[in-house]
Design an enzyme around this catalytic site. Sequence first.
Site, PDB file in Angstrom:
ATOM      1  N   ILE A 154      67.177  48.436  52.643  1.00 14.19           N
ATOM      2  CA  ILE A 154      66.930  48.967  51.294  1.00 14.19           C
ATOM      3  C   ILE A 154      66.712  47.740  50.423  1.00 14.19           C
ATOM      4  O   ILE A 154      67.665  47.032  50.096  1.00 14.19           O
ATOM      5  CB  ILE A 154      68.109  49.794  50.752  1.00 14.19           C
TER       6      ILE A 154
ATOM      7  N   SER B  57      69.050  49.077  41.264  1.00 15.10           N
ATOM      8  CA  SER B  57      69.001  48.089  40.184  1.00 15.10           C
ATOM      9  C   SER B  57      67.568  47.811  39.748  1.00 15.10           C
ATOM     10  O   SER B  57      67.308  47.565  38.563  1.00 15.10           O
ATOM     11  CB  SER B  57      69.679  46.790  40.637  1.00 15.10           C
ATOM     12  N   ASN B  58      66.609  47.865  40.681  1.00  8.38           N
ATOM     13  CA  ASN B  58      65.212  47.658  40.309  1.00  8.38           C
ATOM     14  C   ASN B  58      64.655  48.802  39.477  1.00  8.38           C
ATOM     15  O   ASN B  58      63.619  48.648  38.835  1.00  8.38           O
ATOM     16  CB  ASN B  58      64.360  47.486  41.564  1.00  8.38           C
TER      17      ASN B  58
ATOM     18  N   LYS C 157      74.816  49.825  51.009  1.00 10.08           N
ATOM     19  CA  LYS C 157      73.751  48.855  50.773  1.00 10.08           C
ATOM     20  C   LYS C 157      74.410  47.546  50.387  1.00 10.08           C
ATOM     21  O   LYS C 157      75.126  47.474  49.377  1.00 10.08           O
ATOM     22  CB  LYS C 157      72.801  49.302  49.667  1.00 10.08           C
TER      23      LYS C 157
END
Length: 313
Positions: free
Chosen positions: A219, A52-53, A176
């Site tokens: 993560i 997402s980053n 994650k």
Amino acid sequence: MSVAKNLPPPPGIYVPAVVFFDENEELDIPSIKAHVLRLAQGGVTGILVQGSNGEAQHLSHDERKETIRLTRATLDENGFQDVLVIAGTGGQSTKETKKLCVDAKEAGASHALVLTPGVWPTQMTKERILKFHRDVADASPIPTMIYNFPVVTAGLNLDSDVIAALGEHPNIVGTKLSCADVGKLHRLTSTLPASKFATFPGSSSVFLQGLVSGSAGIIAALPNVAPKVHRQLYRLWNEGNLVEAQNLQALLGHADWELQKLGSIAGIKAIVSKHFGYGNTNVRGPLTPQDLEAAAPSASSKLDELIVLEKFL
């Protein structure tokens, strides 16, 4: 780094890298390479491209494939062949997600991290979620992992029963948990063997808590800023130095919260460009850049402390 078929990524520090853009919102290749290299030099085990980053949903398929290829090539060219590249391959259809997994393999990724589609949340029953992830795993040429992040999937929050059921699939090898639910994490680590299924928390605020509960590492976004500090905490944990690890975890927890208040993606880019000598604050709309000078002076006190420590290590 090559990983045997159907094995999870090895335990360690993984970072969902931000992707840099120029003033025209095109890929800023030199800044992307500089960031990948600093993360590798900071001791990360692997780099997640298009988490997402990484603004995955803001990139075309060609751009997604190119950033994976560029990350793998940058690592290889600088002697970091053992650093893994994991690719976010979430799409809004099963067909698209399968294609993104193939692209990821061709571009050099060892694993795929798959979001649950969230456009039609009321249609995503347990049975359809199970079928989606199993169909993708059946077709993927690389092992897949379940990415649980309710914030970006219209509130869909997979419980431990669903993830554990998916973990029985031979090509689904980890998760994650950006829900940062340590109870869920512990249920999974005590249900699925670590040799088959790697469970990672998705937030630095629960890094040590995850390790205590059997996680495979982390993560998380904050290693974009401070990979060495995360490596230091991981070392302290492995050495059994819990008191120092707890003290360092406190710093990470406060700094992570401050980063969230700065806007996460935009905040990371602003911090990196200010403190580490490369990159810029450009994001793709509808996101907007973060102006650190306009932020309240007290808003980044722990982040400043973290950056000082990062540069010292």
